[in-house]
Write an enzyme that holds these catalytic residues in place. Structure first.
Site, PDB file in Angstrom:
ATOM      1  N   ASP A 104       0.825  -1.208   0.000  1.00 16.36           N
ATOM      2  CA  ASP A 104       0.000   0.000   0.000  1.00 16.36           C
ATOM      3  C   ASP A 104       0.858   1.255   0.000  1.00 16.36           C
ATOM      4  OD1 ASP A 104       0.905  -0.817   2.571  1.00 16.36           O
ATOM      5  OD2 ASP A 104      -0.386   0.695   3.481  1.00 16.36           O
ATOM      6  N   GLU A 105       0.259   2.357  -0.437  1.00 16.54           N
ATOM      7  CA  GLU A 105       0.798   3.704  -0.261  1.00 16.54           C
ATOM      8  C   GLU A 105       2.279   3.833  -0.636  1.00 16.54           C
ATOM      9  OE1 GLU A 105      -1.771   5.617   3.299  1.00 16.54           O
ATOM     10  OE2 GLU A 105      -0.202   4.280   3.965  1.00 16.54           O
ATOM     11  N   VAL A 106       2.642   3.385  -1.828  1.00 14.37           N
ATOM     12  CA  VAL A 106       4.034   3.539  -2.239  1.00 14.37           C
ATOM     13  C   VAL A 106       4.210   4.950  -2.803  1.00 14.37           C
ATOM     14  CG1 VAL A 106       5.878   2.622  -3.681  1.00 14.37           C
ATOM     15  CG2 VAL A 106       4.116   1.094  -2.801  1.00 14.37           C
TER      16      VAL A 106
END
Ligand SMILES: *[C@@H]1O[C@H](CO)[C@@H](O)[C@H](O)[C@H]1NC(C)=O
Ligand SMILES: *[C@@H]1O[C@H](CO)[C@@H](O)[C@H](O)[C@H]1NC(C)=O
Ligand SMILES: *[C@@H]1O[C@H](CO)[C@@H](O)[C@H](O)[C@H]1NC(C)=O
Ligand SMILES: *[C@@H]1O[C@H](CO)[C@@H](O)[C@H](O)[C@H]1NC(C)=O
Ligand SMILES: *[C@@H]1O[C@H](CO)[C@@H](O)[C@H](O)[C@H]1NC(C)=O
Ligand SMILES: *[C@@H]1O[C@H](CO)[C@@H](O)[C@H](O)[C@H]1NC(C)=O
Length: 542
Positions: free
Chosen positions: A343-345
Site C-alpha cells: 500500500d501507499e508507495v
C-alpha cells in the site's frame, strides 16, 4: 464560597438548558441484557424456565475426543465460571435489592456441561476450520451438552456458554435460561490488525488482545509487525534489522516471543498472519540496509538529498535478500497466509532517482511508476509462491493491474468500499474488508454504531461474488496508541465488527445490540479487558 455558589448556578442552568433526557433521568442510558451472547448466534431457541448453576458442584466434562487445546480450554472456561460466581456473590452483598427475577420458573440444576468433540483435534487453526457447534441447556437432565465436529467449534461453544450465565440473586449461584443454540460463523476470516511498528506493544498486551479476541470469536491476528518507524521483529538470519531498526534494543520480538504468541493464539483458535509491508513503509529497514532503499535526489541540484525512499527494485541485492527473509518468515510463522502489504508507495523518490529513471526507460515503462511497483510485487509474489505461501495484498496491488494468481487475497481498506468489493470479486479474487473498521478513526464514545452499520456483504454482486468475501478485519493502527490506551480503544468498538462478521442477521437491531454490548463490555471488564463504556452513562459490577 462564591466560587461554589456560581458553579452551582451554572450546573443548574446547564441542566435546564440542555434538553437531554439522559441527564435528568437517573440510571444507565442503555439497560444491559443479562445472559445474552455476543456475537449473536445463528439460531437460538429459548425454552421455558431457567437453570441454576452451583459453582461448588458444577463441572465441564469431556465426553468425546480430547487434546491439549481442549484441556486448556476447559481450565480457562472453568476459571471464568468461577469468576462470574464470585462477582455474583459480591454483588449480592453490595446491592441486595437490585435483583429482579427475569426468568419465569426454576427448571432445575445444571451440574455439568458435557463437551463432546466428534473428530480428533486439528493441530493448527486455518482458514477453512469448522467453527460450528450445538449447545443445549435444558431442564430434562442435570447436564448441558456442547457438541461439535471440530475443536474450533467446541472453543466457540464454550465461549457462548459462559455468556449465558447471569447472577441469580442467590449468592454465587448463577442462572441460565433454558435454550438450544445452533451456531456457525457467517464468514471465516474475522480479524484484528495490531500495528507494533508505530508503537511497540509488550507481549503481555498482545496476549491480552488474543484473550479479548476469543471473547468476541475473532480468529485472525493480523500482525502488522514492521513499518517505516521501527523494525521490532528479531530476524535470526538478519539480526541487524532489529538491532538497528527497533526503537530500542529491548523493544523487539524474539523468536521465542513470536512462538509464544502463536501458541497462545492456537489454543484460542486464532491464526497469526504476519505482515511485512513492502516496497513502501520500509524506512526502518534502511537503518541496517540503506543499500536496499532508494536514494532520493534533489531535482534542482541533481544530487542525492540524503533521504531514502521505498525499496529500490533496480538494486541487484534486493531479491536475494527478500527471498532469504521471507524463507525465514515462512518457517517462523506456520500460517500458510502471509500479508505482503503493497500500500501507499510514494513515487516521488523513485521519480527523482536517475538510476531508476534509466531502468524504466530501458524497460519501456513509460514513466508509469505503477508499472515499476507492479514488477516488484510480481517478483515478490513469485518468491512467496515458491515458498508455498498464499499472499494477501492491500488493494493498490490489484488497482495497479499486477497479475495475481487466483488464490491471492485482496484487502480493501480505502475508497468506495462497495465498488471496490464489487470490482475485486468481479475479477474473481477473494477479498477481505477493513475500510469501514478503522479503529483509529474516532468520533465519540458511542461510535461502535458506525462500525456496526457496516455489512461486509452489502455490495452490488452475484452469489458467486459474495462467496469470494472471506471476511474482514478491524484495524488498530498504532500512531497514537500504546500499552496505555490500546485496549479501551479496541474494545468494545471492534466487537461491532466481530458481530457483523459472525452473525447472519443482515439487518440487526441496533437497540438490542446496544443492550447486549452494554452487558458484553462489562463481561470483558470482569475478565481483565479494560473495554470502555460503549453507550454513555451506566455501570458495571466488578
Ligand atoms: C421443561 O421444558 C419443557 C419444554 O422444553 C416444558 O414444557 C416444561 O414446562 C419445562 N419444565 C419446567 C419445570 O420448567
Ligand atoms: C461442521 O461441524 C458441524 C457440527 O459441529 C457439522 O454439522 C458440519 O457438517 C461440519 N461442516 C463441515 C463442512 O464438515
Ligand atoms: C534542493 O537543493 C537546493 C539548493 O541546495 C535547496 O535550496 C533546496 O531546499 C533543496 N530541496 C529539497 C527538497 O531538499
Ligand atoms: C509505452 O508507450 C508506447 C508508445 O506510446 C506503447 O506502445 C507501449 O505499449 C508503452 N509501454 C508500456 C509498457 O505501457
Ligand atoms: C513470475 O513467475 C511466472 C510463472 O513462473 C513467470 O512467468 C513470471 O515471469 C515471473 N515474474 C517475475 C516478475 O519474475
Ligand atoms: C512446497 O510444496 C511442494 C509440494 O507440496 C514441496 O515439494 C516443496 O518442497 C514445498 N516447498 C517449500 C519451500 O516448502
Amino acid at each position: 464560597m462564591m466560587f461554589w455558589t456560581l458553579l452551582g448556578i451554572l450546573c443548574v442552568s446547564t441542566s435546564v438548558v440542555i434538553s437531554n433526557p439522559y441527564r435528568v433521568n437517573p440510571g444507565p442510558l442503555v439497560t444491559a441484557t443479562r445472559g445474552e451472547p455476543w456475537p449473536q448466534p445463528y439460531q437460538t431457541t429459548k425454552h421455558d424456565g431457567f437453570l441454576i448453576l452451583r459453582p461448588s458442584v458444577f463441572q465441564i466434562l469431556i465426553t468425546g475426543e480430547t487434546c491439549d487445546i481442549l484441556e486448556d480450554a476447559v481450565q480457562r472456561y472453568t476459571a471464568i465460571v468461577t469468576l462470574e460466581a464470585s462477582v455474583a456473590s459480591r454483588e449480592l452483598r453490595s446491592a441486595p435489592r437490585a435483583h429482579a427475577r427475569q426468568y419465569s420458573s426454576f427448571a432445575g440444576n445444571l451440574a455439568s456441561l458435557n463437551v463432546r468433540l466428534i473428530n480428533p483435534c486439528e493441530d493448527m487453526p486455518h482458514l477453512n476450520m469448522n467453527e460450528s457447534y450445538v449447545l443445549d441447556v435444558r431442564n430434562t437432565t442435570e447436564a448441558g451438552s456442547l457438541m461439535a465436529k471440530s475443536i474450533w467449534g467446541i472453543l466457540r461453544g464454550l465461549e457462548t456458554f459462559t455468556h449465558l450465565l447471569s447472577r441469580s440473586g442467590d449468592g454465587p449461584n448463577l442462572a441460565l435460561k433454558c435454550q438450544t443454540i445452533i451456531d456457525k460463523p457467517l464468514l471465516q476470516h474475522r480479524g484484528l490488525l495490531l500495528d507494533t511498528s508505530r508503537h511497540y506493544l509488550p507481549i503481555s498486551d498482545i496476549l491480552r488482545t488474543l484473550d479479548a479476541m476469543s471473547y468476541n470469536k475473532m480468529n485472525v491476528f493480523h500482525w502488522h509487525i514492521t513499518d517505516d518507524q521501527s523494525f521490532p521483529y528479531q530476524s535470526t538470519r538478519f539480526p541487524e534489522l532489529s538491532a538497528k531498526g527497533a526503537f530500542h534494543p529491548t523493544l523487539t520480538y524474539t523468536r521465542e516471543n513470536v512462538q509464544k504468541i502463536i501458541e497462545y493464539a492456537r489454543y484460542r483458535g486464532i491464526r497469526v498472519i504476519p505482515e511485512f509491508d513492502t516496497p513502501g513503509h520500509t524506512r526502518s529497514w534502511g537503518e541496517s540496509h540503506p543499500d536496499l532503499l532508494t536514494p532520493c535526489y534533489n531535482d534542482s541540484t541533481g544530487a542525492p538529498d540524503g533521504t531514502l525512499g521505498p525499496l529500490d527494485p533496480t538494486e541487484s541485492k534486493l531479491y536475494p535478500f527478500i527471498r532469504e527473509l521471507f524463507a525465514e518468515i515462512g518457517v517462523t510463522f506456520p500460517e500458510r497466509y502471509i500479508h505482503l502489504g503493497g500500500d501507499e508507495v510514494p513515487f516521488d523518490c523513485w521519480a527523482s532517482n536517475p538510476r531508476i529513471r534509466q531502468y524504466m526507460h530501458e524497460h519501456h515503462m513509460n514513466d508509469s511508476y505503477e508499472q515499476l511497483e507492479a514488477e516488484y510485487i510480481q517478483n515478490l509474489l513469485n518468491i512467496t509462491r515458491d515458498l508455498n505461501m498464499t499472499s494477501i495484498v492491500w488493494q493498490e496491488v490489484f488497482d495497479n493491474g499486477v497479475h495475481l494468481s487466483p488464490e491471492t487475497v485482496v484487502h480493501v481498506w480505502t475508497g468506495n468500499q462497495k465498488s471496490k468489493l464489487a470490482a475485486v470479486t468481479k475479477a474473481g479474487f477473494h477479498v477481505l474488508l477493513s475500510a469501514c473498521w478503522y479503529l483509529d478513526h474516532l468520533q465519540n464514545g458511542g461510535d461502535w454504531r458506525k462500525f456496526y452499520a457496516c455489512d461486509p456483504l452489502a455490495f452490488p454482486s452475484t452469489v458467486q461474488q459474495r462467496e469470494l468475501v472471506l471476511g474482514g478485519e478491524a484495524c488498530m493502527w498504532g500512531e497514537v496508541v500504546d500499552s496505555t490506551n490500546v485496549h479501551p480503544r479496541i474494545w468494545p468498538r471492534a466487537s461491532a465488527a466481530a458481530e457483523r462478521l459472525w452473525s447472519h442477521e443482515r439487518n440487526p437491531s441496533v437497540i438490542y445490540a446496544a443492550q447486549r454490548l452494554e452487558e458484553h463490555a462489562c463481561r470483558m471488564n470482569r475478565r481483565g479487558i479494560p473495554a470502555q463504556p460503549p453507550n454513555g452513562p451506566g455501570f458495571c459490577i466488578q
